[in-house]
Motif scaffolding. Structure first.
Motif, PDB file in Angstrom:
ATOM      1  N   PHE A  45      50.157  14.623   2.236  1.00  0.00           N
ATOM      2  CA  PHE A  45      49.955  14.708   0.793  1.00  0.00           C
ATOM      3  C   PHE A  45      48.952  13.646   0.376  1.00  0.00           C
ATOM      4  O   PHE A  45      48.710  12.672   1.092  1.00  0.00           O
ATOM      5  CB  PHE A  45      51.273  14.486   0.043  1.00  0.00           C
ATOM      6  CG  PHE A  45      52.327  15.511   0.354  1.00  0.00           C
ATOM      7  CD1 PHE A  45      52.398  16.698  -0.355  1.00  0.00           C
ATOM      8  CD2 PHE A  45      53.249  15.284   1.367  1.00  0.00           C
ATOM      9  CE1 PHE A  45      53.354  17.653  -0.060  1.00  0.00           C
ATOM     10  CE2 PHE A  45      54.219  16.231   1.669  1.00  0.00           C
ATOM     11  CZ  PHE A  45      54.276  17.418   0.953  1.00  0.00           C
ATOM     12  N   THR A  52      50.325  12.615 -10.059  1.00  0.00           N
ATOM     13  CA  THR A  52      49.733  13.798  -9.425  1.00  0.00           C
ATOM     14  C   THR A  52      49.800  13.703  -7.908  1.00  0.00           C
ATOM     15  O   THR A  52      49.484  12.665  -7.327  1.00  0.00           O
ATOM     16  CB  THR A  52      48.258  13.960  -9.843  1.00  0.00           C
ATOM     17  OG1 THR A  52      48.176  13.939 -11.266  1.00  0.00           O
ATOM     18  CG2 THR A  52      47.697  15.267  -9.320  1.00  0.00           C
ATOM     19  N   ALA A  53      50.218  14.807  -7.270  1.00  0.00           N
ATOM     20  CA  ALA A  53      50.246  14.883  -5.811  1.00  0.00           C
ATOM     21  C   ALA A  53      49.681  16.228  -5.377  1.00  0.00           C
ATOM     22  O   ALA A  53      49.756  17.212  -6.112  1.00  0.00           O
ATOM     23  CB  ALA A  53      51.670  14.725  -5.285  1.00  0.00           C
ATOM     24  N   ARG A  54      49.111  16.253  -4.188  1.00  0.00           N
ATOM     25  CA  ARG A  54      48.585  17.505  -3.641  1.00  0.00           C
ATOM     26  C   ARG A  54      48.908  17.574  -2.154  1.00  0.00           C
ATOM     27  O   ARG A  54      48.827  16.574  -1.447  1.00  0.00           O
ATOM     28  CB  ARG A  54      47.066  17.574  -3.832  1.00  0.00           C
ATOM     29  CG  ARG A  54      46.456  18.889  -3.334  1.00  0.00           C
ATOM     30  CD  ARG A  54      44.963  18.795  -3.136  1.00  0.00           C
ATOM     31  NE  ARG A  54      44.241  18.544  -4.368  1.00  0.00           N
ATOM     32  CZ  ARG A  54      42.914  18.424  -4.419  1.00  0.00           C
ATOM     33  NH1 ARG A  54      42.192  18.516  -3.318  1.00  0.00           N
ATOM     34  NH2 ARG A  54      42.322  18.186  -5.568  1.00  0.00           N
ATOM     35  N   CYS A  55      49.298  18.757  -1.708  1.00  0.00           N
ATOM     36  CA  CYS A  55      49.566  18.959  -0.283  1.00  0.00           C
ATOM     37  C   CYS A  55      48.262  19.342   0.412  1.00  0.00           C
ATOM     38  O   CYS A  55      47.638  20.344   0.072  1.00  0.00           O
ATOM     39  CB  CYS A  55      50.610  20.057  -0.081  1.00  0.00           C
ATOM     40  SG  CYS A  55      51.041  20.336   1.658  1.00  0.00           S
ATOM     41  N   TYR A  72      56.975  19.931  -3.719  1.00  0.00           N
ATOM     42  CA  TYR A  72      56.740  18.489  -3.750  1.00  0.00           C
ATOM     43  C   TYR A  72      55.563  18.164  -4.657  1.00  0.00           C
ATOM     44  O   TYR A  72      55.629  17.250  -5.478  1.00  0.00           O
ATOM     45  CB  TYR A  72      56.471  17.979  -2.336  1.00  0.00           C
ATOM     46  CG  TYR A  72      56.347  16.468  -2.257  1.00  0.00           C
ATOM     47  CD1 TYR A  72      57.462  15.671  -2.020  1.00  0.00           C
ATOM     48  CD2 TYR A  72      55.105  15.843  -2.423  1.00  0.00           C
ATOM     49  CE1 TYR A  72      57.352  14.284  -1.964  1.00  0.00           C
ATOM     50  CE2 TYR A  72      54.985  14.468  -2.369  1.00  0.00           C
ATOM     51  CZ  TYR A  72      56.104  13.692  -2.138  1.00  0.00           C
ATOM     52  OH  TYR A  72      55.983  12.315  -2.089  1.00  0.00           O
ATOM     53  N   SER A  73      54.488  18.929  -4.527  1.00  0.00           N
ATOM     54  CA  SER A  73      53.285  18.657  -5.312  1.00  0.00           C
ATOM     55  C   SER A  73      53.501  18.897  -6.796  1.00  0.00           C
ATOM     56  O   SER A  73      52.897  18.218  -7.636  1.00  0.00           O
ATOM     57  CB  SER A  73      52.129  19.523  -4.813  1.00  0.00           C
ATOM     58  OG  SER A  73      51.824  19.241  -3.462  1.00  0.00           O
ATOM     59  N   SER A  74      54.338  19.877  -7.130  1.00  0.00           N
ATOM     60  CA  SER A  74      54.531  20.227  -8.538  1.00  0.00           C
ATOM     61  C   SER A  74      55.290  19.149  -9.297  1.00  0.00           C
ATOM     62  O   SER A  74      54.881  18.738 -10.377  1.00  0.00           O
ATOM     63  CB  SER A  74      55.245  21.563  -8.673  1.00  0.00           C
ATOM     64  OG  SER A  74      56.564  21.480  -8.144  1.00  0.00           O
ATOM     65  N   HIS A  77      57.600  15.060  -6.038  1.00  0.00           N
ATOM     66  CA  HIS A  77      57.054  13.791  -5.552  1.00  0.00           C
ATOM     67  C   HIS A  77      57.505  12.622  -6.423  1.00  0.00           C
ATOM     68  O   HIS A  77      57.601  11.482  -5.956  1.00  0.00           O
ATOM     69  CB  HIS A  77      55.520  13.849  -5.507  1.00  0.00           C
ATOM     70  CG  HIS A  77      54.867  14.035  -6.836  1.00  0.00           C
ATOM     71  ND1 HIS A  77      54.417  12.987  -7.596  1.00  0.00           N
ATOM     72  CD2 HIS A  77      54.590  15.166  -7.544  1.00  0.00           C
ATOM     73  CE1 HIS A  77      53.874  13.444  -8.711  1.00  0.00           C
ATOM     74  NE2 HIS A  77      53.971  14.766  -8.717  1.00  0.00           N
ATOM     75  N   THR A 191      46.599  24.819   1.068  1.00  0.00           N
ATOM     76  CA  THR A 191      47.272  24.564  -0.205  1.00  0.00           C
ATOM     77  C   THR A 191      47.575  25.772  -1.068  1.00  0.00           C
ATOM     78  O   THR A 191      48.405  25.672  -1.976  1.00  0.00           O
ATOM     79  CB  THR A 191      46.436  23.585  -1.054  1.00  0.00           C
ATOM     80  OG1 THR A 191      45.153  24.176  -1.318  1.00  0.00           O
ATOM     81  CG2 THR A 191      46.240  22.258  -0.339  1.00  0.00           C
TER      82      THR A 191
END
Length: 263
Positions: A45, A52-55, A72-74, A77, A191
């Motif tokens: 991630f 803010t998170a992004r896989c 997790y990203s939504s 996290h 993603t």
């Protein structure tokens, strides 16, 4: 009985390092982690800020990995206890090895979704800040394998700095504003559904199809048989609900256009 690990040196992450910037990187990374420490699944991630998170990567043997990455990203996290450590160490220029996994660290809802439902029994995590961006790598073990033994944990601790730097180097290009079309394609497969539903090999084959490789060239590049290439292509097309290369291009074009519109 604890497993014993044999084979190349414990710090031998050369295959992953050599794959930086190439479509084979995800498979090279998980193969390296499996060989050195028996890792079953890997997810990476990125954080640019605390909200803010992004896989960036989901590869291994956990079928619901894409769903976990999206959840997790939504918003989940925000409930990850490692997140506090990561942002507390934001000024660090060295890779961060996160606290040893303990289920009691997580809320009941988080533990059910990210551990029980996914059959995850153990994880090791490391993170590294590169300027204002953090790359957070998680390595998992499932019920079928059991927890990491002490030797595997020691190996992961030793390779964590190198793995963290390798992951960051590979994915920096993908999140940069001027990343090229091929990196955009890699990002799509890591993603965005339905591409995230594909296995690692299925993704690699489709990426090469989109890059203009023939079936024979794909087989040579991935060091697999032509029959295996055709099988992975067939499985990928079935999962995507398509029957031709043109339809694969159409999906990629539509998603790339959508991704461009979000930037």
């Amino acid at each position: 009985m604890e497993e014993t690990m044999e084979g190349p040196g414990e710090s031998d992450i050369a295959p992953a390092v050599l794959a930086i910037g190439r479509p084979v990187f995800p498979q090279a990374l998980i193969d390296t982690l499996r060989r050195i420490a028996g890792v079953d699944h890997c997810m990476v991630f990125t954080f640019a800020d605390e909200r803010t998170a992004r896989c960036l990567l989901d590869i291994g043997n956990i079928p619901i990995g894409p769903d976990l990455g999206a959840a997790y990203s939504s918003h989940f996290h925000l409930a990850d206890p490692n997140r506090d450590v990561i942002f507390r160490e934001r000024a660090s220029v060295s890779p961060i090895v996160l606290p040893t996994f303990a289920r009691r660290m997580y809320s009941a809802r988080y533990a059910k979704i990210f551990f029980e439902d996914a059959d995850i029994v153990d994880k090791f995590a490391t993170a590294i800040w590169v300027e204002h961006t953090c790359f957070y790598a998680n390595f998992y073990r499932t019920i079928s394998q059991g927890r990491f033994n002490s030797e595997q944990v020691a190996r992961l601790n030793r390779i964590a700095p190198g793995v963290g730097a390798t992951v960051a180097r590979h994915f920096q290009a993908q999140i940069a504003p001027d990343h090229n079309p091929f990196h955009k394609l890699e990002l799509l497969f890591s993603t965005i559904a339905p591409l995230t539903h594909l296995t690692g090999r299925e993704r690699e084959v489709c990426l090469r199809i989109l890059s203009g490789f023939s079936s024979e060239a794909i087989s040579a590049d991935l060091a697999i048989s032509l029959q295996s290439t055709l099988t992975y292509r067939k499985r990928a097309y079935r999962k995507l609900g398509i029957a031709s290369q043109n339809e694969l291009f159409a999906i990629a074009l539509r998603l790339l256009t959508s991704l461009h519109g979000l930037n």
